[in-house]
Design a protein around this motif. Structure first.
Motif, short mmCIF file in Angstrom:
data_model
loop_
_atom_site.label_atom_id
_atom_site.label_comp_id
_atom_site.label_asym_id
_atom_site.label_seq_id
_atom_site.Cartn_x
_atom_site.Cartn_y
_atom_site.Cartn_z
N HIS A 113 0.85 -1.18 0.00
CA HIS A 113 0.00 0.00 0.00
C HIS A 113 0.89 1.24 0.00
N PRO A 114 0.45 2.33 -0.65
CA PRO A 114 1.27 3.55 -0.64
C PRO A 114 1.60 4.04 0.76
N TYR A 115 0.68 3.82 1.71
CA TYR A 115 0.93 4.25 3.08
C TYR A 115 2.10 3.47 3.69
N VAL A 116 2.18 2.19 3.34
CA VAL A 116 3.28 1.36 3.85
C VAL A 116 4.61 1.90 3.34
N GLN A 117 4.66 2.27 2.07
CA GLN A 117 5.88 2.84 1.50
C GLN A 117 6.22 4.16 2.18
N LEU A 118 5.20 4.95 2.52
CA LEU A 118 5.43 6.22 3.22
C LEU A 118 6.01 5.98 4.60
N VAL A 119 5.44 5.00 5.32
CA VAL A 119 5.94 4.67 6.66
C VAL A 119 7.38 4.18 6.59
N ASP A 120 7.67 3.30 5.62
CA ASP A 120 9.04 2.80 5.47
C ASP A 120 10.01 3.94 5.18
N GLY A 121 9.57 4.89 4.34
CA GLY A 121 10.43 6.04 4.02
C GLY A 121 10.72 6.88 5.25
N ILE A 122 9.68 7.11 6.08
CA ILE A 122 9.88 7.90 7.31
C ILE A 122 10.79 7.17 8.28
N ASN A 123 10.60 5.86 8.43
CA ASN A 123 11.45 5.07 9.34
C ASN A 123 12.91 5.09 8.88
N ASP A 124 13.14 4.97 7.56
CA ASP A 124 14.51 5.04 7.04
C ASP A 124 15.12 6.42 7.30
N MET A 125 14.32 7.48 7.11
CA MET A 125 14.81 8.83 7.35
C MET A 125 15.19 9.01 8.81
N VAL A 126 14.34 8.52 9.72
CA VAL A 126 14.62 8.64 11.15
C VAL A 126 15.89 7.89 11.52
N ALA A 127 16.06 6.69 10.95
CA ALA A 127 17.25 5.89 11.26
C ALA A 127 18.52 6.63 10.81
N ASN A 128 18.48 7.23 9.62
CA ASN A 128 19.64 7.98 9.12
C ASN A 128 19.90 9.21 9.97
N LEU A 129 18.83 9.93 10.34
CA LEU A 129 19.00 11.12 11.18
C LEU A 129 19.55 10.75 12.56
N LYS A 130 19.09 9.62 13.09
CA LYS A 130 19.58 9.16 14.39
C LYS A 130 21.06 8.83 14.33
N ALA A 131 21.46 8.15 13.26
CA ALA A 131 22.88 7.81 13.09
C ALA A 131 23.73 9.08 12.96
N MET A 132 23.25 10.05 12.19
CA MET A 132 23.97 11.32 12.03
C MET A 132 24.06 12.07 13.35
N GLU A 133 22.98 12.04 14.13
CA GLU A 133 22.98 12.73 15.43
C GLU A 133 23.97 12.08 16.38
N GLU A 134 24.03 10.75 16.37
CA GLU A 134 25.00 10.05 17.23
C GLU A 134 26.43 10.39 16.83
N LEU A 135 26.69 10.46 15.51
CA LEU A 135 28.02 10.85 15.05
C LEU A 135 28.35 12.28 15.47
N ARG A 136 27.34 13.17 15.36
CA ARG A 136 27.56 14.57 15.74
C ARG A 136 27.88 14.68 17.23
N GLU A 137 27.10 13.95 18.06
CA GLU A 137 27.33 14.01 19.50
C GLU A 137 28.70 13.45 19.86
N GLU A 138 29.08 12.35 19.20
CA GLU A 138 30.40 11.78 19.46
C GLU A 138 31.51 12.73 19.02
N PHE A 139 31.30 13.39 17.87
CA PHE A 139 32.29 14.33 17.37
C PHE A 139 32.45 15.51 18.33
#
Length: 366
Positions: A113-139
């Motif tokens: 369903h298009p909504y499922v693709q939207l949810v997957d896209g948001i989850n992927d975006m959050v995972a990438n932002l979380k990883a970037m935030e962890e790198l920023r905090e460590e830096f």
């Protein structure tokens, strides 16, 4: 295949609507027929058709409202949850994982369903932002630590110098420590600036043909005071090799590797530098007889601020940025760098660099 699936989906929806209309009109026909029979009344055909059509559309509207009543709350809940998640993301909360069951029916997967693709896209975006935030905090944490330690020493010894009872020897020792820490801060600032410029891709990148063997020999001779002071046996085996690269950037990479080898090689140890070519690649190996690097540390040796032995690195003034700069520069040249080491036996860094391939500026992080 996707286009055919989409057309079939639209066709199925149209057929469902037609079926609902037929059922509504059929129900309207039998209901009006029963009413006419009870009333013993036979209206004109046109009038009867209009009544049946109107009643059929009324029934169709009721069916639509009932279906919508079951579907809309799910969609409204979904959008409410999604909007709330996006608000939390905008406020810096990346501990979010949306879950929705549009993609399942009776416990079995169905057409996405298009909504499922939207949810997957948001989850992927959050995972990438979380990883970037962890790198920023460590830096930020690493930078704060690297800057805070020398500043603490400078402040402490500067206060100690206010003591008028200090003899000249102590005063000179304190001043030497302050000078050393200031130099350390200056090198840290320079390395951070280099990495920032390389990451932003604003650094001038001017590849051109030049003799790599001549560059290496020149840089090794420039470092002679350092390795002679530690009585290090320096061995060089360099074939005649011409590469197409940015000479200044590669010079920075070789200097970092040479200084790293000299720093961690004990007195009377040895360093070997070899240069050869294989096909369309230049192969540079810089090996030392230092303490070596543990296998688990080798996987992270090119990370920024990573040190295999923080106490040992501090005594020789390391900040954990030199190898990160080398890694970034080799990637910019479409090359690679690897490490081979055994504890107690030494370390060897191998750089592979294209010979004739047009060098290009990479955008990946080290």
């Amino acid at each position: 295949m996707k286009r055919e699936s989409g057309l079939l989906h639209i066709l199925a929806r149209v057929l469902l609507v037609i079926l609902a209309l037929y059922l509504s009109w059929t129900a309207a026909f039998f209901i009006t027929a029963a009413i006419y029979s009870r009333m013993s009344w036979a209206p004109h055909d046109l009038f009867a058709f209009l009544i049946n059509a109107t009643l059929g559309f009324f029934f169709f509207s009721i069916i639509s409202m009932v279906v919508r009543r079951f579907i809309q709350p799910r969609e409204q809940h979904f959008f409410t949850e999604m909007i709330d998640a996006l608000k939390r993301i905008s406020q810096g909360d990346f501990h979010i994982n949306l879950d929705w069951d549009f993609g399942w029916r009776n416990g079995k997967p169905r057409r996405p369903h298009p909504y499922v693709q939207l949810v997957d896209g948001i989850n992927d975006m959050v995972a990438n932002l979380k990883a970037m935030e962890e790198l920023r905090e460590e830096f930020v944490s690493n930078v704060s630590h690297e800057i805070g330690s020398p500043l603490t020493s400078i402040i402490g010894f500067a206060k100690a110098l206010k003591d008028e009872n200090l003899d000249r020897e102590q005063r000179d020792r304190y001043l030497t420590i302050i000078e050393t820490e200031c130099t350390r801060l200056s090198k840290l600032s320079d390395n951070l600036m280099k990495l920032a410029v390389l990451d932003s891709e604003r650094h001038p990148f001017r590849p051109s043909p030049y003799r790599l063997d001549k560059q290496l020999i020149s840089l090794i001779l420039a470092c002679e005071p350092q390795w002679e002071a530690k009585k290090i046996d320096m061995t060089v085996e360099a074939d005649k090799v011409e590469v197409h690269a940015d000479e200044d950037l590669m010079g920075q990479a070789w200097v970092n590797l040479l200084h790293n080898a000299i720093k961690f090689t004990p007195e009377s140890g040895s360093i070997s530098v070899s240069l050869s070519s294989n096909g369309d690649q230049a192969i540079v190996c810089i090996a030392d007889t230092g303490l070596g690097i543990d296998e688990q540390d080798q996987q992270r040796i090119f990370e920024r601020f990573y040190k295999t032995d923080k106490s040992r690195a501090r005594t020789v003034g390391g900040s954990g940025l030199g190898l990160s700069i080398v890694h970034k520069i080799t990637e910019m040249h479409s090359g690679s760098i690897s490490v081979s080491s055994r504890v107690g036996e030494g370390t060897a860094f191998t750089v592979l660099l294209p010979l004739h391939q047009e060098a290009k500026k990479g955008s990946s992080n080290c």
